[in-house]
Design a protein around this motif. Structure first.
Motif, short mmCIF file in Angstrom:
data_model
loop_
_atom_site.label_atom_id
_atom_site.label_comp_id
_atom_site.label_asym_id
_atom_site.label_seq_id
_atom_site.Cartn_x
_atom_site.Cartn_y
_atom_site.Cartn_z
N GLU A 12 0.86 -1.27 0.07
CA GLU A 12 0.03 0.14 -0.08
C GLU A 12 0.99 1.18 0.16
N GLU A 13 0.28 2.34 -0.06
CA GLU A 13 1.16 3.75 -0.26
C GLU A 13 1.01 4.51 1.09
N LEU A 14 1.85 4.79 1.67
CA LEU A 14 1.72 5.30 2.94
C LEU A 14 3.01 6.68 2.84
N ASN A 15 2.39 7.82 3.29
CA ASN A 15 3.22 9.10 3.47
C ASN A 15 4.08 9.04 2.01
N GLY A 16 3.35 8.95 0.94
CA GLY A 16 4.27 9.03 -0.17
C GLY A 16 4.86 8.04 -0.93
N VAL A 17 5.14 6.92 -0.06
CA VAL A 17 6.01 5.74 -0.45
C VAL A 17 5.35 4.50 -0.39
N VAL A 18 5.67 3.53 -1.23
CA VAL A 18 5.05 1.80 -1.22
C VAL A 18 5.54 1.43 -0.01
N VAL A 19 4.85 0.74 0.69
CA VAL A 19 5.34 -0.22 1.85
C VAL A 19 4.64 -1.55 1.76
N SER A 20 5.02 -2.62 2.36
CA SER A 20 4.34 -3.72 2.67
C SER A 20 3.40 -3.52 3.58
N THR A 21 2.06 -4.15 3.46
CA THR A 21 0.90 -4.13 4.46
C THR A 21 1.51 -4.36 6.10
N ALA A 22 0.64 -4.08 6.91
CA ALA A 22 0.92 -4.35 8.25
C ALA A 22 1.18 -5.78 8.70
N PRO A 23 0.13 -6.62 8.15
CA PRO A 23 0.42 -8.00 8.49
C PRO A 23 1.66 -8.52 7.67
N ARG A 24 1.71 -8.19 6.32
CA ARG A 24 2.90 -8.60 5.79
C ARG A 24 4.19 -8.13 6.30
N SER A 25 4.27 -7.12 6.71
CA SER A 25 5.56 -6.45 7.52
C SER A 25 5.91 -7.29 8.98
#
Length: 318
Positions: A129-142
């Motif tokens: 997903e996108e967060l604060n303008g950057v693409v990140v792994s979702t919380a469960p995946r992280s």
């Protein structure tokens, strides 16, 4: 973006941009030596005074943006870097290394560097997903990703912080664990699934819960509520063994910051905490064991003391 996080948009300045603005490499080097610019990593800079004001977590976020600025366009922040971007408290993970995974193409990750670990995998659309303008792994995946980096205790802290923040559910975390059973580190993942508890409120409580497990103590009840003779809730203790008449309070900076009242001095807060503890002991007849952050570095000693208190309670001495 959490209230404590800094907006980092546009703060990283690449060498090519500085050169395009008319600077030369010798000029850039002089600005670095003069502490006008801070070299975040090779070819990436930020204003030095701004860097000095940033927290370790925001410095990691800035380093992550410097990495992404020179990485493949399909690069997403994952593992530690994804959680830091979410404002989640971590313990035991170095913050001078950025973790990424590609969102498409083949499984080639690129060359590992001292400040960057590009993981060999593909982050599918449902796991990013996108967060604060950057693409990140979702919380469960992280959360799952961190269990693969080694170390049950530090992974447990991360998972509990995500659960407590309601960034994910236990079901979502278990689904990630089940979907990646063939990944290295599955034994750590399974143990974290078993120990995770959303009720814990701080890193200190997370680490104490792991101490209890590692030292073979009976698992206590977290956030145990205490009522007075009229049935009014008067306190909530961090951990309790009601059947043994023992409760634990963890003394840490987070508790002081969270529960100190406006205008209350530290001494006033400590006196109020002491009165609260005495009230709990009077109402229940239980014994309190106080744990500090330093105690967590001596798990065998802490466990021994708790066992002695429990033994005294059983024998009627305490």
């Amino acid at each position: 973006m959490t209230e404590s996080q800094v907006d980092l948009e546009g703060l990283v300045r690449l060498r090519r941009d500085l050169l395009a603005s008319g600077m030369t490499d010798p000029q850039i080097d002089r600005l670095v030596r003069a502490k006008v610019l801070k070299r975040i990593r090779y070819g990436a800079y930020v204003q030095y005074d701004l860097w000095e004001q940033l927290s370790p977590e925001d410095r990691h976020r800035l380093l992550a943006r410097a990495v992404r600025a020179r990485a493949h366009s399909a690069t997403a922040l994952t593992h530690v870097s994804s959680l830091i971007e979410r404002g989640i408290s971590l313990w035991g993970f170095p913050l001078d290394v950025v973790h990424t995974t590609r969102t498409g193409g083949d499984h080639r990750a690129g060359r590992r560097q001292k400040d960057w670990v590009p993981h060999r995998s593909i982050l599918e659309a449902e796991d990013r997903e996108e967060l604060n303008g950057v693409v990140v792994s979702t919380a469960p995946r992280s959360a799952f990703e961190l269990t693969t980096l080694g170390g049950v205790e530090r992974a447990l802290v991360a998972v509990n912080r995500l659960l407590h923040a309601k960034a994910m559910t236990m079901i979502e975390f278990k689904e990630q664990a089940d979907a990646h059973r063939d990944w290295p580190g599955s034994l750590t993942t399974n143990l974290v699934v078993h120990l995770a508890d959303a009720r814990l409120e701080s890193v200190g409580e997370d680490r104490f819960s792991y101490l209890v497990f590692k030292q073979g103590l009976v698992r206590p009840e977290p956030q145990f509520e205490i009522f007075d003779e009229l049935g009014t809730l008067v306190a909530r203790v961090d951990f309790a063994w009601p059947e043994l008449g023992v409760f634990v309070e963890f003394d840490g900076k987070v508790k002081y910051e969270r529960y100190r009242r406006d205008g209350e001095t530290l001494d006033d807060f400590l006196m109020r905490e002491k009165a609260r503890e005495e009230l709990v002991c009077q109402l229940t007849g239980w014994t309190c064991v106080r744990i500090t952050w330093a105690d967590l570095a001596r798990p065998e000693l802490v466990a021994s003391r708790i066992r002695k208190v429990m033994a005294a309670r059983k024998s009627g001495v305490a």
